[in-house]
Design a protein around this motif. Structure first.
Motif, PDB file in Angstrom:
ATOM      1  N   GLU A  16     117.656 129.854  52.275  1.00 10.53           N
ATOM      2  CA  GLU A  16     117.605 129.657  50.827  1.00 10.53           C
ATOM      3  C   GLU A  16     118.057 130.870  50.030  1.00 10.53           C
ATOM      4  OE1 GLU A  16     113.770 128.074  49.780  1.00 10.53           O
ATOM      5  OE2 GLU A  16     113.913 126.531  51.322  1.00 10.53           O
ATOM      6  N   ARG A  17     119.232 131.388  50.387  1.00 13.07           N
ATOM      7  CA  ARG A  17     119.800 132.523  49.648  1.00 13.07           C
ATOM      8  C   ARG A  17     120.224 132.074  48.253  1.00 13.07           C
ATOM      9  NH1 ARG A  17     123.111 133.635  54.927  1.00 13.07           N
ATOM     10  NH2 ARG A  17     123.312 131.427  54.596  1.00 13.07           N
ATOM     11  N   ASP A  18     120.043 132.934  47.291  1.00 18.29           N
ATOM     12  CA  ASP A  18     120.530 132.684  45.934  1.00 18.29           C
ATOM     13  C   ASP A  18     121.768 133.555  45.760  1.00 18.29           C
ATOM     14  OD1 ASP A  18     120.930 132.009  43.313  1.00 18.29           O
ATOM     15  OD2 ASP A  18     119.300 133.246  42.553  1.00 18.29           O
ATOM     16  N   SER A  19     122.919 133.000  46.077  1.00 16.59           N
ATOM     17  CA  SER A  19     124.133 133.812  46.070  1.00 16.59           C
ATOM     18  C   SER A  19     125.025 133.503  44.871  1.00 16.59           C
ATOM     19  CB  SER A  19     124.902 133.621  47.371  1.00 16.59           C
ATOM     20  OG  SER A  19     125.257 132.264  47.519  1.00 16.59           O
ATOM     21  N   VAL A  20     124.434 132.987  43.792  1.00 13.87           N
ATOM     22  CA  VAL A  20     125.203 132.748  42.579  1.00 13.87           C
ATOM     23  C   VAL A  20     124.654 133.668  41.494  1.00 13.87           C
ATOM     24  CG1 VAL A  20     125.895 131.059  40.845  1.00 13.87           C
ATOM     25  CG2 VAL A  20     125.647 130.357  43.234  1.00 13.87           C
ATOM     26  N   ALA A  21     125.515 134.547  41.001  1.00 13.50           N
ATOM     27  CA  ALA A  21     125.091 135.496  39.966  1.00 13.50           C
ATOM     28  C   ALA A  21     125.174 134.854  38.591  1.00 13.50           C
ATOM     29  CB  ALA A  21     125.973 136.739  40.023  1.00 13.50           C
ATOM     30  N   ASP A  22     124.437 135.399  37.631  1.00 13.36           N
ATOM     31  CA  ASP A  22     124.480 134.873  36.265  1.00 13.36           C
ATOM     32  C   ASP A  22     125.437 135.652  35.368  1.00 13.36           C
ATOM     33  OD1 ASP A  22     122.956 137.135  36.189  1.00 13.36           O
ATOM     34  OD2 ASP A  22     121.229 136.228  35.200  1.00 13.36           O
ATOM     35  N   ALA A  23     126.141 136.637  35.931  1.00 11.94           N
ATOM     36  CA  ALA A  23     127.151 137.407  35.197  1.00 11.94           C
ATOM     37  C   ALA A  23     128.114 138.025  36.215  1.00 11.94           C
ATOM     38  CB  ALA A  23     126.483 138.492  34.358  1.00 11.94           C
ATOM     39  N   PRO A  24     129.312 138.389  35.757  1.00 13.57           N
ATOM     40  CA  PRO A  24     130.283 139.000  36.682  1.00 13.57           C
ATOM     41  C   PRO A  24     129.788 140.328  37.254  1.00 13.57           C
ATOM     42  CG  PRO A  24     131.345 138.367  34.617  1.00 13.57           C
ATOM     43  CD  PRO A  24     129.870 138.196  34.426  1.00 13.57           C
ATOM     44  N   ASN A  25     130.260 140.651  38.452  1.00 10.26           N
ATOM     45  CA  ASN A  25     130.000 141.933  39.122  1.00 10.26           C
ATOM     46  C   ASN A  25     128.523 142.218  39.387  1.00 10.26           C
ATOM     47  OD1 ASN A  25     132.689 142.765  39.464  1.00 10.26           O
ATOM     48  ND2 ASN A  25     132.757 143.342  37.305  1.00 10.26           N
ATOM     49  N   ARG A  26     127.719 141.187  39.547  1.00  8.98           N
ATOM     50  CA  ARG A  26     126.311 141.386  39.901  1.00  8.98           C
ATOM     51  C   ARG A  26     126.064 141.127  41.381  1.00  8.98           C
ATOM     52  NH1 ARG A  26     122.706 139.773  34.900  1.00  8.98           N
ATOM     53  NH2 ARG A  26     123.656 141.227  33.448  1.00  8.98           N
ATOM     54  N   THR A  27     126.776 140.143  41.934  1.00 11.20           N
ATOM     55  CA  THR A  27     126.606 139.810  43.346  1.00 11.20           C
ATOM     56  C   THR A  27     127.968 139.588  43.982  1.00 11.20           C
ATOM     57  OG1 THR A  27     124.529 138.674  42.847  1.00 11.20           O
ATOM     58  CG2 THR A  27     125.500 138.252  44.999  1.00 11.20           C
ATOM     59  N   THR A  50     130.413 136.246  43.236  1.00 12.88           N
ATOM     60  CA  THR A  50     129.803 134.911  43.264  1.00 12.88           C
ATOM     61  C   THR A  50     129.739 134.251  41.896  1.00 12.88           C
ATOM     62  OG1 THR A  50     127.559 135.770  43.040  1.00 12.88           O
ATOM     63  CG2 THR A  50     128.405 135.470  45.284  1.00 12.88           C
ATOM     64  N   PHE A  51     129.858 135.007  40.820  1.00  4.31           N
ATOM     65  CA  PHE A  51     129.855 134.410  39.483  1.00  4.31           C
ATOM     66  C   PHE A  51     131.161 133.671  39.217  1.00  4.31           C
ATOM     67  CE2 PHE A  51     130.868 134.624  34.938  1.00  4.31           C
ATOM     68  CZ  PHE A  51     129.786 133.936  34.418  1.00  4.31           C
ATOM     69  N   SER A  52     132.273 134.345  39.409  1.00  2.63           N
ATOM     70  CA  SER A  52     133.581 133.749  39.108  1.00  2.63           C
ATOM     71  C   SER A  52     134.232 133.090  40.316  1.00  2.63           C
ATOM     72  CB  SER A  52     134.527 134.834  38.584  1.00  2.63           C
ATOM     73  OG  SER A  52     134.769 135.794  39.597  1.00  2.63           O
ATOM     74  N   ARG A  53     133.683 133.356  41.501  1.00  2.00           N
ATOM     75  CA  ARG A  53     134.253 132.899  42.773  1.00  2.00           C
ATOM     76  C   ARG A  53     135.666 133.431  42.976  1.00  2.00           C
ATOM     77  NH1 ARG A  53     132.033 126.706  43.206  1.00  2.00           N
ATOM     78  NH2 ARG A  53     129.844 127.258  43.025  1.00  2.00           N
ATOM     79  N   SER A  54     135.937 134.574  42.391  1.00  2.00           N
ATOM     80  CA  SER A  54     137.233 135.231  42.522  1.00  2.00           C
ATOM     81  C   SER A  54     137.236 136.153  43.731  1.00  2.00           C
ATOM     82  CB  SER A  54     137.543 136.080  41.284  1.00  2.00           C
ATOM     83  OG  SER A  54     137.600 135.285  40.139  1.00  2.00           O
ATOM     84  N   ILE A  55     138.363 136.212  44.409  1.00  2.00           N
ATOM     85  CA  ILE A  55     138.524 137.173  45.492  1.00  2.00           C
ATOM     86  C   ILE A  55     138.832 138.521  44.856  1.00  2.00           C
ATOM     87  CG2 ILE A  55     139.919 137.857  47.473  1.00  2.00           C
ATOM     88  CD1 ILE A  55     140.328 134.866  48.040  1.00  2.00           C
ATOM     89  N   LEU A  56     137.962 139.500  45.054  1.00  2.00           N
ATOM     90  CA  LEU A  56     138.126 140.818  44.458  1.00  2.00           C
ATOM     91  C   LEU A  56     138.923 141.750  45.349  1.00  2.00           C
ATOM     92  CD1 LEU A  56     134.475 141.267  43.205  1.00  2.00           C
ATOM     93  CD2 LEU A  56     136.441 140.422  41.917  1.00  2.00           C
TER      94      LEU A  56
END
Length: 77
Positions: A16-27, A50-56
């Motif tokens: 039950e990981r919470d891997s969705v951030a509520d803002a960019p660059n947090r997770t 995880t916020f934008s699902r962008s490959i950094l």
């Protein structure tokens, strides 16, 4: 299974990981995989926000040493 609109079904997450951030660059999450290419194996590492699902950042190598993932993280910084 968790159903996200517009995507395929996701596998269950038993821890039950919470891997969705509520803002960019947090997770950020990192993963690596292997691909068969030209008769050999190439390993590819990705770092995703995880916020934008962008490959950094990403990196590819013919060995799966620590430097593979570290290079992807450094590119993401």
């Amino acid at each position: 299974m968790v159903r996200v609109p517009g995507t395929a079904d996701r596998a269950p997450d038993p821890v039950e990981r919470d891997s969705v951030a509520d803002a960019p660059n947090r997770t950020w999450v990192a993963d690596f995989t292997h691909v068969a290419a030209w008769g050999r194996t190439v390993y590819v590492a990705f770092v995703v926000d995880t916020f934008s699902r962008s490959i950094l950042g990403w990196s590819a190598a013919t060995t799966k040493h620590t430097e593979l993932v570290l290079a992807a993280v450094e590119i993401g910084l």
